[in-house]
Design a protein around this motif. Structure first.
Motif, short mmCIF file in Angstrom:
data_model
loop_
_atom_site.label_atom_id
_atom_site.label_comp_id
_atom_site.label_asym_id
_atom_site.label_seq_id
_atom_site.Cartn_x
_atom_site.Cartn_y
_atom_site.Cartn_z
N LEU A 6 0.84 -1.20 0.00
CA LEU A 6 0.00 0.00 0.00
C LEU A 6 0.88 1.25 0.00
N THR A 9 2.55 1.81 -3.31
CA THR A 9 1.57 2.28 -4.30
C THR A 9 1.31 3.77 -4.12
N VAL A 10 1.09 4.20 -2.88
CA VAL A 10 0.86 5.63 -2.60
C VAL A 10 2.08 6.44 -3.03
N ALA A 54 -6.75 8.81 -2.09
CA ALA A 54 -7.23 8.47 -3.43
C ALA A 54 -7.78 9.71 -4.14
N LEU A 64 -5.51 1.76 -4.89
CA LEU A 64 -4.48 1.74 -3.85
C LEU A 64 -4.17 0.32 -3.39
#
Length: 186
Positions: A6, A9-10, A54, A64
């Protein structure tokens, strides 16, 4: 939930948008320390924080988690695949290569078109899908808007949305055709 994935990805989305942590914090209303913790996989963000992230990155919330995949679900074994029969099972069989559990935005089908048969009496028409067909084995005819085209092994046909089509096997051999269907971009 895999916090490392996570966070990565962010971080990737933030960098893709060309923002520093400070700029992203100001834009999203989330503290720089929380963003840093999330990106390092050490934070445990609430749903509200994830929604803010998001929205600020202008991506759907589910993206995400797109990297948080159970890799076992990426395999489709031939023995477990379902078959689709059209009109009757004497003519064609579709082998569904991307079953529903894969949640793919693409459909992959393998069709065995039996000798002296066609996919359907009239024609197919996909309103919301684009289709690519690859002749894997044999020789086949594709009818597009009433016009027949001869295809051999390795030949490819693109079928845009709203194009009437069907496949015909005029030979005494079973033909094998791979289909890829995607949501239409139109």
């Amino acid at each position: 939930m895999d916090h490392q994935r996570l966070g990565q990805t962010v971080l990737n989305y933030r960098k893709k948008n060309g923002m520093t942590i400070r700029e992203f914090a100001d834009y999203s209303g989330i503290s720089t320390s929380l963003i840093s913790q999330i990106e390092r996989g050490q934070g445990n963000p609430s749903l509200n924080v994830l929604e803010l992230i998001a929205k600020s990155l202008n991506v759907p919330l589910f993206t995400l988690f797109i990297n948080d995949i159970d890799t076992d679900s990426l395999i489709s074994k031939k023995k477990d695949r379902k078959k689709i029969y059209r009109e009757n099972n004497d003519h064609i069989v579709y082998d569904v290569l991307t079953p529903d559990f894969m949640k793919a935005h693409i459909e992959l089908l393998m069709m065995d078109l039996n000798p002296h048969s066609s996919t359907i009496e009239s024609h197919y028409l996909h309103i919301d899908k684009e289709e690519i067909a690859v002749v894997m084995k044999g020789k086949v005819y594709v009818e597009l808007e009433g016009i027949e085209y001869f295809l051999e092994e390795g030949d490819v046909v693109r079928i845009p949305p709203n194009v009437k089509h069907k496949f015909l096997n005029k030979s005494s051999q079973t033909n094998n055709i791979l289909f890829v269907l995607t949501p239409s971009l139109i």
